[in-house]
Design an enzyme around this catalytic site. Structure first.
Site, short mmCIF file in Angstrom:
data_model
loop_
_atom_site.label_atom_id
_atom_site.label_comp_id
_atom_site.label_asym_id
_atom_site.label_seq_id
_atom_site.Cartn_x
_atom_site.Cartn_y
_atom_site.Cartn_z
N GLU A 83 -9.60 12.47 8.24
CA GLU A 83 -9.45 13.80 7.66
C GLU A 83 -10.79 14.54 7.57
OE1 GLU A 83 -6.69 13.52 3.98
OE2 GLU A 83 -7.41 11.51 4.43
N ARG A 112 -7.63 3.67 13.61
CA ARG A 112 -6.69 4.77 13.86
C ARG A 112 -6.09 4.73 15.25
NH1 ARG A 112 -5.36 5.88 8.83
NH2 ARG A 112 -7.16 6.53 7.59
N THR A 155 -4.51 6.51 0.21
CA THR A 155 -5.76 7.25 0.33
C THR A 155 -5.78 8.40 -0.67
OG1 THR A 155 -5.61 6.78 2.67
CG2 THR A 155 -7.26 8.40 1.99
N GLU A 190 -10.26 4.05 4.06
CA GLU A 190 -9.39 4.79 3.15
C GLU A 190 -9.84 4.48 1.74
OE1 GLU A 190 -5.35 5.65 5.61
OE2 GLU A 190 -5.32 3.82 4.42
N HIS A 197 -3.50 13.99 1.38
CA HIS A 197 -3.71 13.03 2.47
C HIS A 197 -2.50 13.00 3.40
CE1 HIS A 197 -4.78 9.41 4.66
NE2 HIS A 197 -3.63 8.87 4.32
N GLU A 220 -9.25 4.20 -1.91
CA GLU A 220 -8.04 4.05 -2.73
C GLU A 220 -8.40 3.35 -4.04
OE1 GLU A 220 -4.58 2.42 -0.86
OE2 GLU A 220 -5.20 2.96 1.17
N GLN A 272 -3.48 2.00 15.17
CA GLN A 272 -2.39 2.47 14.29
C GLN A 272 -1.50 3.51 14.99
OE1 GLN A 272 -3.90 4.39 10.75
NE2 GLN A 272 -1.89 5.02 10.04
N TYR A 304 1.23 5.71 -0.47
CA TYR A 304 0.86 6.89 0.34
C TYR A 304 1.00 8.11 -0.56
CZ TYR A 304 1.30 9.46 4.91
OH TYR A 304 1.15 10.26 6.02
N ASP A 327 -9.02 0.50 2.33
CA ASP A 327 -8.02 0.08 3.32
C ASP A 327 -8.54 0.45 4.72
OD1 ASP A 327 -5.71 -0.65 4.65
OD2 ASP A 327 -4.62 1.16 4.10
N THR A 370 -8.93 -5.65 4.04
CA THR A 370 -8.85 -4.67 2.96
C THR A 370 -9.86 -5.14 1.91
OG1 THR A 370 -6.48 -4.40 3.36
CG2 THR A 370 -7.32 -3.59 1.25
N LYS A 377 -4.20 -2.07 10.28
CA LYS A 377 -4.68 -2.13 8.90
C LYS A 377 -4.77 -3.54 8.34
CE LYS A 377 -3.06 2.47 7.66
NZ LYS A 377 -4.09 3.02 6.77
N TYR A 399 2.51 2.28 15.37
CA TYR A 399 3.20 2.44 14.07
C TYR A 399 4.66 2.87 14.14
CZ TYR A 399 3.18 7.58 13.60
OH TYR A 399 3.43 8.91 13.74
N ASP A 448 0.85 -1.19 0.00
CA ASP A 448 0.00 0.00 0.00
C ASP A 448 0.88 1.24 0.00
OD1 ASP A 448 -2.36 1.45 0.03
OD2 ASP A 448 -2.50 1.46 2.22
N ARG A 496 1.27 13.91 13.82
CA ARG A 496 2.58 14.40 14.27
C ARG A 496 2.56 15.92 14.38
NH1 ARG A 496 3.16 9.95 11.09
NH2 ARG A 496 2.88 11.13 9.19
#
Ligand SMILES: O=C(O)/C=C/C(=O)CC(=O)CC(=O)O
Ligand SMILES: [Ca+2]
Ligand SMILES: [Mg+2]
Length: 405
Positions: free
Chosen positions: A348, A227, A334, A189, A123, A191, A230, A118, A223, A247, A243, A234, A116, A132
């Site tokens: 989001e 959260r 995403t 997500e 996104h 995708e 994750q 990014y 996906d 899927t 995740k 992560y 997968d 972050r």
């Protein structure tokens, strides 16, 4: 004239599309092609027409056909279009057409390796700000390579499969200790997934200008992402149990050949990527997606806005000499555009719960509730002003099985 000879010009599953799926017939599962609201039993139709190579479709997955490579895919498509267009073949077609209503569609391929990416700058910027805060939203590598991670191919499921809410560890910023239980921030997500065919040997990277030849077709891909699991797990190795529980992909695989009119230039890439990621093959695709939450349309993610090309993703995936196999699948990441109503995840869309989404029944949501159904759809421009449809990728959330192992 039979009905398939006179389809309206705006039919999203006309002769310009012809996506493939695997249908579960009473006497076995076989590859079918979609024409309007019918599925053509390809192996039986080919047999009837005396086309021996059609035996590759007498299987419960697309993998044998995927293994044959681009010359065979093109020949099959030409045969199929000719057979459907020419009225002299009507007797080979009619008995093998089945209404989709009442037909069970299975996972169309045995997924080999699943990666997968990014690839949406919008996104990645949004998630960076939310996950972050106080750090630069994009990591220093982001515009130099399409970031990706290896996912879990065994939990790729076909559209219509229920998704059980996962359990796992989470630890919010103010929690003193991690806790275990059902995810409380279950997300989607939106995708696209790219289905790889043919093969490339270990030690032999796929050059950018050959990359499209290795991509058989496109599926819608959700996906599902927990959260809370994750965010805690992560660092520093990337997504894992948040995740890998499920899927979803659409049952229909739209062949790349149907998307010849959908190639568009990418948004400008600055700084220019390294030479192995540079070239005319680095095109985007003008595919417009839509996300429906229960019965409410909540987002319209535009694939044309993606920063990295699928061809760049495949060139990067193999540049270290990693081999590819028929049935490899890679997700785009995403799809989020610049506008709020084009964001491809609820993390989001609800800005991590600060701005809940209102559904048509007046209820509000930030993340998924048990019983919620998500449906992804998409369209793309086809040749000569036609429209290419993708079917749907749908899934309903079932309650967690247990809160403790
Ligand atoms: O920025 C992160 O830490 C993680 C972001 C994602 O959720 C990764 C992902 O699945 C990639 C994508 O779909 O764009
Ligand atoms: Ca993803
Ligand atoms: Mg997943």
């Amino acid at each position: 004239m039979d009905w398939w000879h006179e389809l309206p010009a705006d039919e999203p599953f006309g002769l310009a599309n012809l996506p493939y799926a695997v249908a579960d017939f009473p006497d076995g599962a076989r590859v079918v092609a979609r024409i309007a609201d019918h599925a053509l039993d390809l192996a039986r139709c080919a047999e009837h027409a005396g086309m021996e190579s059609g035996a590759v479709w007498d299987r419960p997955s697309l993998n044998a056909f995927l293994a044959e490579g681009p010359a065979s895919w093109a020949a099959a498509r030409t045969w199929l279009q000719d057979t459907l267009r020419d009225q002299t073949y009507a007797d080979c077609v009619a008995p093998h057409l089945h209404p989709l209503d009442g037909l069970d569609l299975l996972l169309p391929l045995e997924v080999a390796d699943y990666v997968d990416f990014y690839a949406s700058e919008h996104h990645a910027t949004n998630v960076g700000e939310l996950f972050r805060p106080g750090q630069p939203a994009l990591t220093p590598n982001w515009k130099h390579l399409p970031i990706g991670y290896h996912g879990r191919s065994g939990t790729v499921v076909v559209s219509g499969t229920d998704v059980v809410r996962p359990c796992g560890q989470r630890k919010g910023p103010n929690d003193p200790e991690p806790v275990f239980g059902p995810s409380v921030r279950l997300d989607i997500e939106c995708e696209l997934g790219f289905v790889v065919g043919g093969s490339s040997a270990i030690g032999e990277p796929i050059a950018l200008d050959r990359a499209w030849e290795h991509i058989f077709g496109v599926v819608l891909l959700n996906d599902w992402s927990a959260r809370d699991i994750q965010a805690w797990e992560y660092a520093p190795l990337g997504p894992f149990l948040g995740k890998s529980f499920a899927t979803s992909i659409s049952a229909w695989v739209v062949p790349m050949a149907a998307l010849s009119a959908a190639h568009v230039p990418l948004p400008a890439q600055d700084p220019a990527p390294l030479p192995y990621l540079r070239g005319d093959a680095a095109t985007g695709l003008d595919i417009s997606c839509a996300v429906t939450w229960n019965d409410t349309l909540v987002s319209t993610p535009p694939f044309a806005q993606m920063y990295w090309s699928p061809a760049q993703m495949l060139a990067h995936l193999s540049v270290n000499g990693a081999s590819t196999r028929p049935g490899d699948l890679f997700g785009s990441g995403t799809i989020s555009g610049p506008a709020k109503e084009t964001r491809g995840s609820f993390l989001e869309l609800s800005w991590n719960g600060a701005e809940p989404v209102t559904l048509g029944d007046g209820s509000t949501r930030s993340f998924l509730q048990d019983g919620d159904t998500i449906t992804l759809t998409a369209t793309a421009p086809g040749p000569g002003g036609s429209v290419i449809g993708f079917g749907a990728c749908t899934g309903t959330i079932r309650p967690a099985l247990t809160s403790s192992p």
